[in-house]
Design a protein around this motif. Structure first.
Motif, PDB file in Angstrom:
ATOM      1  N   SER A 149       0.788  -1.188   0.081  1.00 28.14           N
ATOM      2  CA  SER A 149      -0.088   0.036   0.119  1.00 28.14           C
ATOM      3  C   SER A 149       0.941   1.166  -0.045  1.00 28.14           C
ATOM      4  O   SER A 149       2.252   1.290   0.237  1.00 28.14           O
ATOM      5  CB  SER A 149      -0.873   0.117   1.182  1.00 28.14           C
ATOM      6  OG  SER A 149      -0.147   0.393   2.426  1.00 28.14           O
ATOM      7  N   GLY A 150       0.059   2.260  -0.291  1.00 26.40           N
ATOM      8  CA  GLY A 150       1.027   3.622  -0.327  1.00 26.40           C
ATOM      9  C   GLY A 150       1.791   3.800   0.911  1.00 26.40           C
ATOM     10  O   GLY A 150       3.055   4.258   0.772  1.00 26.40           O
ATOM     11  N   GLY A 151       1.100   3.622   2.053  1.00 26.25           N
ATOM     12  CA  GLY A 151       2.019   4.041   3.341  1.00 26.25           C
ATOM     13  C   GLY A 151       2.848   2.918   3.555  1.00 26.25           C
ATOM     14  O   GLY A 151       3.773   3.358   4.315  1.00 26.25           O
TER      15      GLY A 151
ATOM     16  N   LEU B  14     -11.853   8.583  -4.864  1.00 25.54           N
ATOM     17  CA  LEU B  14     -10.782   9.414  -4.451  1.00 25.54           C
ATOM     18  C   LEU B  14      -9.800   8.948  -3.652  1.00 25.54           C
ATOM     19  O   LEU B  14      -9.973   8.891  -2.193  1.00 25.54           O
ATOM     20  CB  LEU B  14     -10.964  10.862  -4.001  1.00 25.54           C
ATOM     21  CG  LEU B  14     -12.038  11.480  -4.833  1.00 25.54           C
ATOM     22  CD1 LEU B  14     -12.659  12.750  -4.257  1.00 25.54           C
ATOM     23  CD2 LEU B  14     -11.464  11.903  -6.228  1.00 25.54           C
ATOM     24  N   ASP B  15      -8.555   8.511  -3.837  1.00 28.76           N
ATOM     25  CA  ASP B  15      -7.566   7.719  -3.074  1.00 28.76           C
ATOM     26  C   ASP B  15      -6.570   8.912  -2.421  1.00 28.76           C
ATOM     27  O   ASP B  15      -5.863   9.210  -3.167  1.00 28.76           O
ATOM     28  CB  ASP B  15      -6.862   6.717  -3.626  1.00 28.76           C
ATOM     29  CG  ASP B  15      -6.256   5.597  -2.677  1.00 28.76           C
ATOM     30  OD1 ASP B  15      -6.300   5.974  -1.594  1.00 28.76           O
ATOM     31  OD2 ASP B  15      -6.010   4.579  -2.962  1.00 28.76           O
ATOM     32  N   GLU B  16      -6.936   9.087  -1.272  1.00 27.73           N
ATOM     33  CA  GLU B  16      -6.030  10.286  -0.491  1.00 27.73           C
ATOM     34  C   GLU B  16      -5.727  11.696  -1.559  1.00 27.73           C
ATOM     35  O   GLU B  16      -4.526  11.841  -1.964  1.00 27.73           O
ATOM     36  CB  GLU B  16      -4.776   9.697  -0.364  1.00 27.73           C
ATOM     37  CG  GLU B  16      -5.014   8.347   0.508  1.00 27.73           C
ATOM     38  CD  GLU B  16      -3.814   7.985   1.608  1.00 27.73           C
ATOM     39  OE1 GLU B  16      -2.942   8.699   1.765  1.00 27.73           O
ATOM     40  OE2 GLU B  16      -4.074   7.134   2.373  1.00 27.73           O
TER      41      GLU B  16
ATOM     42  N   PHE C 113      -5.800   8.122  -8.517  1.00 27.57           N
ATOM     43  CA  PHE C 113      -4.997   7.157  -7.983  1.00 27.57           C
ATOM     44  C   PHE C 113      -3.927   7.683  -6.720  1.00 27.57           C
ATOM     45  O   PHE C 113      -3.778   8.974  -6.902  1.00 27.57           O
ATOM     46  CB  PHE C 113      -4.048   6.750  -9.236  1.00 27.57           C
ATOM     47  CG  PHE C 113      -4.605   5.846 -10.219  1.00 27.57           C
ATOM     48  CD1 PHE C 113      -4.259   4.366  -9.872  1.00 27.57           C
ATOM     49  CD2 PHE C 113      -5.449   6.281 -11.064  1.00 27.57           C
ATOM     50  CE1 PHE C 113      -5.082   3.464 -10.981  1.00 27.57           C
ATOM     51  CE2 PHE C 113      -5.975   5.404 -11.830  1.00 27.57           C
ATOM     52  CZ  PHE C 113      -5.994   3.959 -12.034  1.00 27.57           C
ATOM     53  N   GLN C 114      -3.846   6.939  -5.997  1.00 23.84           N
ATOM     54  CA  GLN C 114      -2.896   7.324  -4.786  1.00 23.84           C
ATOM     55  C   GLN C 114      -1.664   7.825  -5.544  1.00 23.84           C
ATOM     56  O   GLN C 114      -1.146   8.828  -4.847  1.00 23.84           O
ATOM     57  CB  GLN C 114      -2.869   6.288  -3.765  1.00 23.84           C
ATOM     58  CG  GLN C 114      -2.135   6.574  -2.587  1.00 23.84           C
ATOM     59  CD  GLN C 114      -2.271   5.701  -1.420  1.00 23.84           C
ATOM     60  OE1 GLN C 114      -2.596   4.346  -1.857  1.00 23.84           O
ATOM     61  NE2 GLN C 114      -1.694   5.868  -0.340  1.00 23.84           N
ATOM     62  N   ASP C 115      -1.232   7.314  -6.359  1.00 25.62           N
ATOM     63  CA  ASP C 115       0.259   7.922  -6.956  1.00 25.62           C
ATOM     64  C   ASP C 115      -0.067   8.696  -8.258  1.00 25.62           C
ATOM     65  O   ASP C 115       0.862   8.440  -9.080  1.00 25.62           O
ATOM     66  CB  ASP C 115       1.293   6.586  -7.001  1.00 25.62           C
ATOM     67  CG  ASP C 115       0.636   5.557  -7.706  1.00 25.62           C
ATOM     68  OD1 ASP C 115      -0.522   5.423  -8.390  1.00 25.62           O
ATOM     69  OD2 ASP C 115       1.302   4.606  -7.816  1.00 25.62           O
TER      70      ASP C 115
ATOM     71  N   LYS D 209      -8.022  -0.113   1.921  1.00 27.96           N
ATOM     72  CA  LYS D 209      -8.642   1.081   1.366  1.00 27.96           C
ATOM     73  C   LYS D 209      -8.720   1.235  -0.003  1.00 27.96           C
ATOM     74  O   LYS D 209      -9.380   1.175  -0.910  1.00 27.96           O
ATOM     75  CB  LYS D 209      -8.338   2.409   2.025  1.00 27.96           C
ATOM     76  CG  LYS D 209      -8.416   2.537   3.496  1.00 27.96           C
ATOM     77  CD  LYS D 209      -7.880   3.655   4.299  1.00 27.96           C
ATOM     78  CE  LYS D 209      -6.530   4.116   3.975  1.00 27.96           C
ATOM     79  NZ  LYS D 209      -5.506   3.162   4.685  1.00 27.96           N
ATOM     80  N   SER D 210      -7.287   1.523  -0.559  1.00 28.03           N
ATOM     81  CA  SER D 210      -6.925   1.369  -1.997  1.00 28.03           C
ATOM     82  C   SER D 210      -7.604   0.138  -2.652  1.00 28.03           C
ATOM     83  O   SER D 210      -8.063   0.287  -3.881  1.00 28.03           O
ATOM     84  CB  SER D 210      -5.675   1.363  -2.273  1.00 28.03           C
ATOM     85  OG  SER D 210      -4.988   2.693  -1.774  1.00 28.03           O
ATOM     86  N   LEU D 211      -7.570  -0.865  -2.037  1.00 26.30           N
ATOM     87  CA  LEU D 211      -7.982  -2.223  -2.680  1.00 26.30           C
ATOM     88  C   LEU D 211      -9.325  -2.192  -3.109  1.00 26.30           C
ATOM     89  O   LEU D 211      -9.677  -2.619  -4.085  1.00 26.30           O
ATOM     90  CB  LEU D 211      -7.518  -3.351  -1.794  1.00 26.30           C
ATOM     91  CG  LEU D 211      -8.054  -4.765  -2.216  1.00 26.30           C
ATOM     92  CD1 LEU D 211      -7.312  -5.037  -3.559  1.00 26.30           C
ATOM     93  CD2 LEU D 211      -7.459  -5.910  -1.104  1.00 26.30           C
TER      94      LEU D 211
HETATM   95 MG   LIG Z   1      -3.798   3.162  -0.182  1.00 30.61          MG
END
Ligand SMILES: [Mg+2]
Ligand SMILES: Nc1ncnc2c1ncn2[C@@H]1O[C@H](COP(=O)(O)OP(=O)(O)OP(=O)(O)O)[C@@H](O)[C@H]1O
Ligand SMILES: Nc1ncnc2c1ncn2[C@@H]1O[C@H](COP(=O)(O)OP(=O)(O)OP(=O)(O)O)[C@@H](O)[C@H]1O
Ligand SMILES: [Mg+2]
Lengths: 233, 363, 217, 217, 363
Positions: free
Chosen positions: B134-136, E156-158, E82-84, E37-39
């Motif tokens: 994951s991002g974190g 919306l991912d972060e 996307f988070q990234d 969460k992202s998943l």
């Molecule tokens: Mg994430």
């Protein structure tokens, strides 16, 4: 009327060892008949396969007789046109830089000759003749390990020209180059290298094709062939 | 250990010109997106070549455009946490971290990796590739890798942005104790106000490629040097006025929006009557006057207004007040219990006091 | 110097490169995003034209497409003649150059981030649009390298062309064949000149392609 | 069937591929991270062996390395004989296959994120370590594609080998030469068998390489 | 518009099993790093295929493992941040945003792009490539591209993690008004407590791949369903005890750490004497008793302790108190002015009150 034939073309498939001689022959024929011969060079085996697959050649000038016979038995040519038009001759060539000539066929077993170039005796007619000549003079076994095979006669000469083979056996027709000297080989030492010609069944202009073969075998043609080192009957 | 730099760099549409010295401490770079924070870190580390300038780490000049010094990155001994992590996609989490460890002794190396994985709560992910985490988790891996190399200078580009509040708090605490854990000079980039406040003994506020203020966190938060700093530091209530009267350190400001406001100003500012000034007050420093209690001892700068909105923010509420003669917008932050006790809600009319000592006049 | 071989070489190499690239793109794309059992096998098989000597390859092609083959006769009936025409030269060049494009293309496609393609899909793009606007540009470096190699190989194709198209001046004689003729005639000078010409030609094309295909991001 | 050509082919193709890959890596690496004026030119020049018919290339190599050239004589004096030895076949294969590796390698290196390389540098790694541990693995897809092509091309090299190494049975006759001979002798069966053998051999190697070089990340 | 899903997905070492319905509103997914969460967003959008489950968007079943439904991503009309970021590296900022616009009318398209670039404060960066812009600028570009496609569901991912506090606040406000700006159902992932509170009318707290609580923000913050939720939501003071006495809704808990604590408990909980219970109180709800004033009306659960540390957090201070008979650690958050007024500092001994109504017993 010859004029009426101007612009007409005749495709001649020829073995690569004829490439020099045929240029002059072709020009002479054009002058005489106003038919332009288009010269397509290749190796005999390849050209034979192409004819079997319907290549648009009118005349075939082979480097041997076997492949013309094969084509005949396959029904690809007019049998009556199959004819020997020239006889190849082989010569010993040596690189002037490494050997002070003249070197005869016996000289090939000499100490200065580390590599001897001949055409591949597995299939090249000139290679077969070279092998026969070497066996006839009894040095084949001695020099066997010094042999390097060229895929065709031109390449064989190039090996000698570069000096990597100090000597070799090639066709007389191409031996006249600055780097090398050459000496004849007695024609009794090898079976004649007969080169056969024929007209292909699918020829667009059968008449011109027959004319072309006739021309080669005629006085002008023979003169030119002799000039380029071929034997004629 | 120490860091000193003075750097210039231009891009089309952006140029940066910054200068700073830092000792054995954590300096926070704080500023809006696009201000040039990451760029500074990239120049210090050697990733981006400055147009001109000098960088000294630990007394050693690692870059000097005039002297032709430009020490290769690998010899700068700088730890860099990239904003986008820059994890090696072909290595597992474990391999990424181990890559940073300088020791060649196998047992030592393994021990160090294990320790870092535990600190960063990454245990169990040893064999995962970056695209599988994951991002974190990525950010924590990157942080572990950076710390693994035991650098003499630590550059952290938003090290906690992808971390949840618990890990963040834990790591922040770790970082705050950084001198014990990793005795290095550190520069930390953040756009998080609270983080800047918690971590930065010293804060450098950057805007448009230039430092607007470099100072202690109290300076930056309570005594902003410029209007921009005040804005970035969350001092939302910023007003313009004109000096109406001076009595020693006490100054009266005539503010078209709020009326006459009294405040203290240090004498050295040397304000003269009629001079235009800007002053500000932080939302949490505005006092709501209890209607039941009257003014009591409070008498400074009383402003009356209508509550436009109230927004819960977790532990506090934010009120927007339409106040003063010209309808100025005041932002007030109150603890939840005050909200409840006073029963504040949109539409109510209340009185607030901008206490003299809470007002800051921007020099 | 007779300019026909140069003209023919240009025609053949561009046509062959175009076919190779088109077919290679389709194949590589089909293979890139999936993992199926035969994938590794196909991937290896497309390399085979590199392993077989071109002349021998030419023999096989001639056998497959010539008058004596069912395929050749079928094409003949459709009025399409491949062998001993410039199209034969094109076919020979395609077969020889195909692996040089398909292989790096496959590698390049496999290297494109699935996330970016998904981002495009989520923005409502069809698979073709995703391919055209995302996959293709992101695979650009590898594709350009492959295309350049395929074009160069097509330009220099000799062995298979000699068999399939023949060496008929004014009809199927490309530059490499003309150079061969010159060498056979012992005319080293003419051979060198023609090598010079083909080098300059290919250099110009490849240099332009190199500049044009520069990746800016 | 005589097994010597197979043995020689294995020896030559692996040796040549190893050289090609080593030299290609160095060249591509030197070129990848810089932008200099001659870069595009070099990039284009290394494609030339693809454009020139192999036989002609072989002719040039013979001229350059043979007994009549200064270089050839110099090597001779060092006791190194290239022409008419298996080393000649190696040289021919290297020259022919070099572009097939160098070009995709360059593209692959150019595609590696500078950020990741910088991350490694900042972790104290030397340029060589960065190359080995970061650049190389990240460029892997393109490099593997190039290596596979170079190996296949080296295995199949015929025209130039014939000129430089000659066709000396038991000494320099590789599989492609043997196949050609068989075809010329009219021994289609032997030719087919040998094509089968070389196909199986190269297939096995390439398939193994494909599996081995699978990128997991 | 609506969203309903029920999904299962396993990875080695992690599995997820979640279910949720959302109407025209913003649901916040809140949970620690690696919680899944992202998943969830990836499964809803179609990037990751669930092992099994159903997804309905707007009444349309876009995925149903049992029915064999799996609508391709492009037809799901889902906007995904996307988070990234997943910006297209070969397109400029302008091209990235324009790529999302569905309209083919050129003028319209340009207008929309321009508008979005202005909203996102990206003007001036039209021609920049992603590698030339800052982290925050990347995130804003990605956000603009997502909004450009006018999706019926927004994931919306972060979205604000890389944004500075000003832009963040502005965009949060925009998003809070999302129904007017972009009338869609939205799911927002965040690990930021304040953000979760401000944006989530509804909050789903996720941990270890499972929802621990789904409810209004008041429920989650003040009435956590589990100990984990309490922890994530910042309710730091969590204690265990045993029911000592029940009088109607009033319960006495015997807590080994704090002593006897009185509180209200809704009858439906049906607590019985002797049952072990867990209760908690938020740091900002703990009342410090002014030493000068005496207890006054305050009489609930008085605890005395020593201040261990005080940490400034911007607008508030956090105190750690060693309190009660067993030395329990209490965390207290106070407005700065209270700190100043009471002169609180480490080492001082104070009394605090855990007011009955502020204590929550975790069911
Ligand atoms: Mg994430
Ligand atoms: N290679 C480059 N080419 C052109 N402009 C650049 C380049 N790198 C950075 N910039 C510009 O420099 C400015 C500062 O960028 P930087 O990444 O330092 O911002 P930042 O303060 O880190 O912002 P954020 O908080 O959003 O990460 C930006 O406006 C960016 O567009
Ligand atoms: N492709 C994958 N293969 C294996 N594990 C995976 C994969 N994708 C995700 N995971 C695991 O699933 C878990 C949840 O990941 P997810 O990205 O959803 O976390 P998250 O809640 O978004 O965390 P963060 O706040 O750090 O971004 C993680 O433990 C991760 O390691
Ligand atoms: Mg940045």
């Amino acid at each position: 009327a010859p004029k009426a034939r101007a612009g007409e073309k005749l495709t001649v498939a020829a073995a690569a060892n004829l490439s020099v001689a045929l240029k002059e022959l072709g020009a002479a024929f054009e002058k005489a008949s106003h038919v332009t011969p288009v010269l397509s060079f290749g190796d005999t085996v390849g050209l034979t396969r192409q004819i079997e697959e319907g290549a648009p050649y009118d005349v075939f000038l082979s480097a041997d007789t076997v492949h013309v016979k094969d084509l005949d038995s396959g029904g690809f040519i007019f049998p009556d046109t199959a004819t020997v038009y020239a006889r190849g001759q082989i010569v010993v060539v040596w690189n002037k830089r490494y050997l002070s000539g003249p070197v005869g066929i016996d000289g090939l077993s000499g100490p200065g000759v580390k590599r001897i170039a001949i055409a591949n005796p597995a299939h090249a007619p000139y290679g077969i003749a070279a092998m026969e000549a070497l066996k006839s003079v009894g040095i084949w076994d001695k020099i066997k390990d010094k042999l390097v095979y060229g895929e065709n006669i031109r390449q064989t000469l190039q090996f000698v020209q570069s000096g990597d083979a100090q000597a070799g056996i090639v066709a007389l027709s191409i031996a006249d180059v600055p780097e090398v000297g050459y000496t004849n080989i007695d024609q009794a030492l090898y079976r004649p290298i007969n080169q056969a010609a024929c007209v292909i069944k699918t020829a667009k202009d059968e008449k011109a094709a027959r004319e072309f073969i006739g021309f080669i075998k005629g006085p002008v043609g023979r003169k030119i062939l002799v000039k380029y080192g071929f034997g004629v009957d | 250990m120490s860091l000193r730099f003075s750097l210039k760099k231009s891009f089309p549409g952006f140029d940066s010109n910054v200068e700073l010295s830092a000792e054995n401490e954590m300096t926070v770079l704080f500023g809006p997106s696009g201000a040039g924070k990451s760029l500074i870190l990239k120049m210090i580390s050697g990733i981006v070549r400055p147009d001109s300038g000098v960088i000294c780490v630990d007394g050693q000049t690692v870059f000097d455009s005039s002297g032709g010094v430009d020490i290769p990155m690998r010899n700068r001994k700088i730890g860099f946490l990239f904003q986008d992590y820059a994890l090696f996609p072909h290595m597992t989490v474990r391999e990424n971290i181990a890559y940073g460890v300088t020791s060649n002794h196998k047992g030592e190396k393994n021990g160090r990796v294990k320790e870092l994985m535990e600190i960063m709560r990454l245990s169990g992910l040893e064999g995962s590739y970056p695209h599988e985490i994951s991002g974190g988790q990525k950010q924590r891996t990157a942080l572990a890798r950076t710390l693994a190399s035991e650098p003499r200078l630590l550059l952290l580009d938003e090290p906690f942005s992808a971390l949840d509040f618990q890990v963040r708090e834990k790591l922040r605490a770790d970082l705050a104790n950084i001198h014990e854990l990793f005795p290095v000079t550190a520069i930390l980039v953040t756009h998080d106000l609270e983080e800047a406040f918690m971590l930065g003994q010293r804060i450098a506020v950057i805007n448009g490629g230039r430092f607007e203020q470099v100072g202690s966190r109290e300076d930056v938060f309570y005594r902003p040097a410029t209007r921009n700093v005040a804005r970035f530091a969350g001092t939302r209530n910023i007003f313009d006025g004109r000096v109406a009267g001076i009595r020693g350190e006490e100054v009266e400001i005539d503010c078209p929006e709020l009326g006459v406001i009294k405040t203290h100003v240090p004498e050295r500012l040397g304000l003269a009557g009629g001079r235009p000034v800007t002053f500000c007050i932080r939302p949490e420093e505005i006092l709501v006057i209890r209607p039941d209690k009257g003014l009591g001892r409070v008498s400074d700068n009383i402003v009356e207004g209508d509550i436009l909105s109230t927004t819960g923010r977790g532990s506090t509420h934010v009120l927007h007040l339409r106040a003063g003669q010209a309808g100025a917008l005041l932002r007030i932050e109150l603890p939840n219990f005050v909200m409840r006790k006073l029963g504040l809600e949109a539409g109510k009319r209340i009185k607030v006091s901008l206490k003299k000592e809470n007002i800051w006049v921007i020099p | 110097m007779d300019l026909f071989p140069l003209y023919l070489t240009i025609k053949v190499s561009f046509t062959a490169a175009a076919f190779t690239i088109a077919a290679g793109l389709v194949l590589a794309r089909l293979m890139a995003k999936r993992d199926f059992f035969a994938k590794n096998i196909i991937d290896t098989l497309i390399m085979q034209p590199l392993v077989i000597p071109p002349t021998v390859l030419g023999y096989y092609l001639l056998t497959a497409l010539g008058a004596s083959s069912p395929l050749g006769r079928f094409l003949e009936r459709l009025g399409i003649r491949i062998v001993f025409t410039w199209k034969g030269a094109v076919v020979a060049s395609i077969v020889s150059s195909f692996p040089l494009f398909a292989k790096p293309a496959l590698a390049a496609f496999e290297g494109v981030s699935a996330d970016l393609e998904n981002a495009a899909r989520l923005l409502g793009k069809t698979e073709f649009e995703v391919f055209r606007t995302v996959t293709l540009p992101l695979a650009w470096r590898g594709l350009a390298a492959g295309a350049v190699m395929a074009f160069a190989r097509a330009t220099g194709e000799f062995g298979a062309t000699l068999m399939v198209a023949g060496n008929i001046p004014g009809l199927t004689q490309t530059m490499p064949l003309a150079i061969y003729d010159a060498v056979q005639t012992g005319n080293a000078f003419a051979a060198n000149v023609m090598v010079g010409v083909i080098t300059v030609f290919s250099f110009a094309v490849l240099y332009a392609a190199g500049r044009f295909s520069r990746v800016r991001f």
